[in-house]
Structures are given as C-alpha cells and as structure tokens.
Write a protein that holds these residues in place. Structure first.
Motif, PDB file in Angstrom:
ATOM      1  N   ASN A  40       0.838  -1.206   0.000  1.00 36.63           N
ATOM      2  CA  ASN A  40       0.000   0.000   0.000  1.00 36.63           C
ATOM      3  C   ASN A  40       0.873   1.257   0.000  1.00 36.63           C
ATOM      4  O   ASN A  40       0.585   2.234  -0.705  1.00 36.63           O
ATOM      5  N   GLU A  44       1.204   4.056  -2.941  1.00 32.62           N
ATOM      6  CA  GLU A  44       1.015   5.486  -2.712  1.00 32.62           C
ATOM      7  C   GLU A  44       2.216   6.287  -3.207  1.00 32.62           C
ATOM      8  O   GLU A  44       2.070   7.313  -3.866  1.00 32.62           O
ATOM      9  N   ASN A  49      -2.509   8.527  -4.809  1.00 31.04           N
ATOM     10  CA  ASN A  49      -3.780   8.165  -4.170  1.00 31.04           C
ATOM     11  C   ASN A  49      -4.968   8.160  -5.125  1.00 31.04           C
ATOM     12  O   ASN A  49      -6.096   7.945  -4.712  1.00 31.04           O
ATOM     13  N   GLU A  50      -4.704   8.426  -6.395  1.00 31.35           N
ATOM     14  CA  GLU A  50      -5.816   8.410  -7.347  1.00 31.35           C
ATOM     15  C   GLU A  50      -6.143   6.977  -7.751  1.00 31.35           C
ATOM     16  O   GLU A  50      -5.253   6.155  -7.963  1.00 31.35           O
ATOM     17  N   ASN A 288      -4.715   0.068  -7.721  1.00 29.40           N
ATOM     18  CA  ASN A 288      -5.066   1.484  -7.921  1.00 29.40           C
ATOM     19  C   ASN A 288      -6.050   1.687  -9.072  1.00 29.40           C
ATOM     20  O   ASN A 288      -6.183   2.808  -9.577  1.00 29.40           O
ATOM     21  N   VAL A 327     -13.912   4.364  -2.918  1.00 27.24           N
ATOM     22  CA  VAL A 327     -12.641   5.085  -3.042  1.00 27.24           C
ATOM     23  C   VAL A 327     -12.569   6.225  -2.031  1.00 27.24           C
ATOM     24  O   VAL A 327     -11.547   6.425  -1.359  1.00 27.24           O
ATOM     25  N   ARG A 332      -9.143   8.063  -0.637  1.00 22.13           N
ATOM     26  CA  ARG A 332      -8.476   8.219  -1.931  1.00 22.13           C
ATOM     27  C   ARG A 332      -9.391   9.032  -2.848  1.00 22.13           C
ATOM     28  O   ARG A 332     -10.497   9.413  -2.478  1.00 22.13           O
ATOM     29  N   ARG A 333      -8.888   9.308  -4.066  1.00 23.28           N
ATOM     30  CA  ARG A 333      -9.636  10.135  -5.015  1.00 23.28           C
ATOM     31  C   ARG A 333      -9.875   9.388  -6.311  1.00 23.28           C
ATOM     32  O   ARG A 333      -8.992   8.661  -6.784  1.00 23.28           O
TER      33      ARG A 333
END
Ligand code: 5AD
Length: 348
Positions: A40, A44, A49-50, A288, A327, A332-333
């Motif tokens: 993780n 990142e 974080n997308e 991701n 998400v 996250r985004r």
C-alpha cells in the motif's frame, strides 16, 4: 525473516524468487498485514492516491478457444451466445463516456466475426469521444494490432494466465505460451501500454510457479497487471476443482506491486466475487484501478467466464456510485485523467 526481506526490498527494490515464494506463503495475520501495508505504501509513493475507473464493454461472448477453466469456452453448449453490433457498442461507449469514464475497455471472447476493420472502426469512433481505448480481444496477427494502434488504441490486455508451460498447455489446448508471449512482444514493439496477468489458485499451480509469474511480469515491464482468483465454472472440465482464495490473490497482488511499482493494478471483479470485501482489500494491498462493467444489462449475465460474477445486475450508474463511495471511504480520489501507465509516462 519477513522484516529482513522488507528491509532489503526497501534498500534495493529487489526480491529473489525464494523471497517472493516466502511472501506468497505467509499465513500469520501480523505478517500479512506487514506485506499489505508495504504494498500500500509503495502504491502510494509511486502511483499516488488516485484510483482510475475503467468502463468495460464485453461485446461478444463467442470464443473459438477451448480453455478448460473458462465458462465461455467454445465447448460450453449451455450458454446463449451474443454479439453486439457496432452501433450497440458505440452506444454503450457513449453512455459510459457521458458518465465520466476516461478509459473504455473493449473485451470479447476470441471472435473472428469482428474483422480487423470492424475493430479499427470501433477504436477510431470511440477515440473521437476523447477517451483512452483499451482492447482485450485475444491473439491476433501483428498487422491487426498495428492497424488498431494506428486507429488510436492506447492499451492492450492479454493475460498469460500462468507461466508454467505444462500447466499452460493443459489448460489451453491448441494454444502455446510461446505464441502468447510473441503477441505480447508485438504489442510492446507497437508501443501499446501492455497489460497481462494471471489467475491465482489454478489446479496444479504452485507458489513456485506464481513466483515465476511475478518475475515474468517484471521482465516484461508490464504497464498493467490483472490478478484474479480462479473460480470453477460448472459447465467446464474444472467444475469440481477448488477455487483460488482471496487471501492468496491479495498476496500475489501485493508482491506484484512491489515488483512493478509504477504499474496500474486493478482490484479485480473476480476478487470481489470470491469475497464481499475483496475489491476494498485489493485497493489496500497495492491496487489502484477499478474496472466497472458497462455492458448493457441484457447481455451482462451471458458473459459468464466464471459463476457468481459480481455486478451482473447493477447498472453502470449504480456501479460507478458504489466505486466512488468506496474510493472516498478509503481516503483516496477518483482520477479525472486518462490514467496512463508507465509507458506513456516515459518510465518503463
Ligand atoms: N475464473 C476466474 N477467472 C477466469 N478467467 C477465465 N476463466 C476464469 C475462471 N474460471 C479470466 C482469465 C481471462 C479473463 C478474461 O478472465 O484470466 O484472461
């Protein structure tokens, strides 16, 4: 031993085959948490974080292959077959683009009904909607891949499924691993962002062969890797085989993140199908990307590669809302970009 392996990895960015096998064999809950937390963190640091959402259209469930694990194998006589026509496919793509998807994935069985030029036309018309286009239509001639790239296709998914040549031959009669790897080389030479991947928990697969799979992914410098558990389908010769577990799938995913830190890694539908929390856990173990099904509902359950597939009944709007919720809940985004991988970023 795990702390030593992690320290060495953080120092060198490398893992030996033995170390990979050791990580895939972890059972202790605290050790697993260390592995997932590391993956993780690497996710990142390298890809941020997308989370990238892809809209996938499964446009034909006809397949000329006879893979022992697959529910849409040509040997499955219990399945109604469908083919979407060009207009229907474009309509589904338009709807997905209208919902904000920036990547459209076109996937089908290996169906020669769709000629090179038909797929070329699809690619160029979908590219005109200002999105990235990913193709996943199997093994074709180099000329076909070249024509589609010329028409604007950005990415191609072609899983090698297992790097164990004997297992490969047994599970995919009439196919060869050499041919598969040849196709992956063509795609790479043609400057596609190339994706591949495996199933986890295939009958006869071992931790050693999965360690080899991960080393092969690294050697191929893949931009994308899809990792899902094997799920036995009742209408196949592997009906009574054991399913792959979410736990082993997460370990393979996490180690793949360590070995390909820049790659786009989906938390797969198959993972979400063996475990209610699978997709969330995948996003916390290195993934991701989420691929959401935007196939028209009337065809959805017919693309039955494996049974009890998640999301066969949810319309694209509901799926997208659930993904955004997930998400966001993880802090996250959802990305608003095309979500290109390392090739397009000029790294790999
Ligand atoms: N269980 C899980 N995944 C499967 N696939 C095919 N059959 C199964 C199954 N029984 C996966 C393969 C293929 C992708 C489209 O679906 O990895 O590449």
């Amino acid at each position: 031993r795990i702390d030593g392996i992690i320290a060495k990895y953080l120092d060198t960015g490398r893992l030996s085959k033995e170390e990979i096998e050791f990580l895939l064999g972890l059972e202790d809950e605290a050790d697993l948490q260390k592995l997932f937390a590391l993956a993780n963190k690497v996710r990142e640091r390298f890809v941020g974080n997308e989370v990238h959402l892809r809209g996938i259209i499964e446009f034909s469930n006809y397949c000329s292959r006879a893979c022992l694990y697959c529910g849409i194998s040509r040997h499955n006589r219990h399945l109604s077959r469908y083919r979407m026509d060009v207009e229907e496919i474009l309509e589904a793509a338009k709807e997905a683009v209208g919902m904000g998807f920036k990547t459209i994935v076109l996937q089908s069985g290996e169906d020669p009904f769709y000629s090179t030029s038909t797929i070329t036309r699809l690619v160029s018309q979908i590219k005109a909607m200002d999105v990235a286009v990913t193709l996943s239509v199997g093994e074709r001639r180099r000329e076909d891949y070249a024509a589609w790239k010329e028409a604007g296709a950005d990415r191609y998914l072609l899983k090698f499924e297992t790097s164990d040549p004997d297992l490969y031959r047994r599970l995919r009669p009439g196919c060869s691993m050499a041919q598969r790897l040849q196709c992956l080389t063509y795609l790479k030479d043609l400057d596609y962002e190339v994706g591949s991947g495996i199933m986890v928990g295939l009958p006869g697969q071992t931790l050693s062969s999965m360690a080899d799979d991960i080393l092969l992914m690294r050697k191929l410098q893949l931009s994308m890797v899809g990792i899902g558990p094997f799920i036995p389908h009742p209408a196949t010769p592997l009906a009574s085989a054991q399913a792959g577990t979410a736990s082993l799938t997460l370990k393979v995913l996490a180690v793949t993140r360590l070995m390909l830190p820049w790659a786009n890694l989906p938390s797969t539908t198959a993972l979400g199908s063996v475990d209610r929390e699978g997709r969330r856990e995948g996003l916390l173990a290195g993934a991701n990307v989420l691929m959401l099904n935007v196939t028209p509902l009337k065809y959805r359950r017919l693309y039955e590669i494996y049974p009890a597939k998640a999301e066969v009944e949810d319309d694209p709007t509901a799926l997208k809302a659930a993904a955004v919720e997930l998400v966001t809940r993880l802090g996250r985004r959802v990305s608003s970009g095309y979500g290109e991988g390392p090739k397009a970023m000029g790294i790999a």
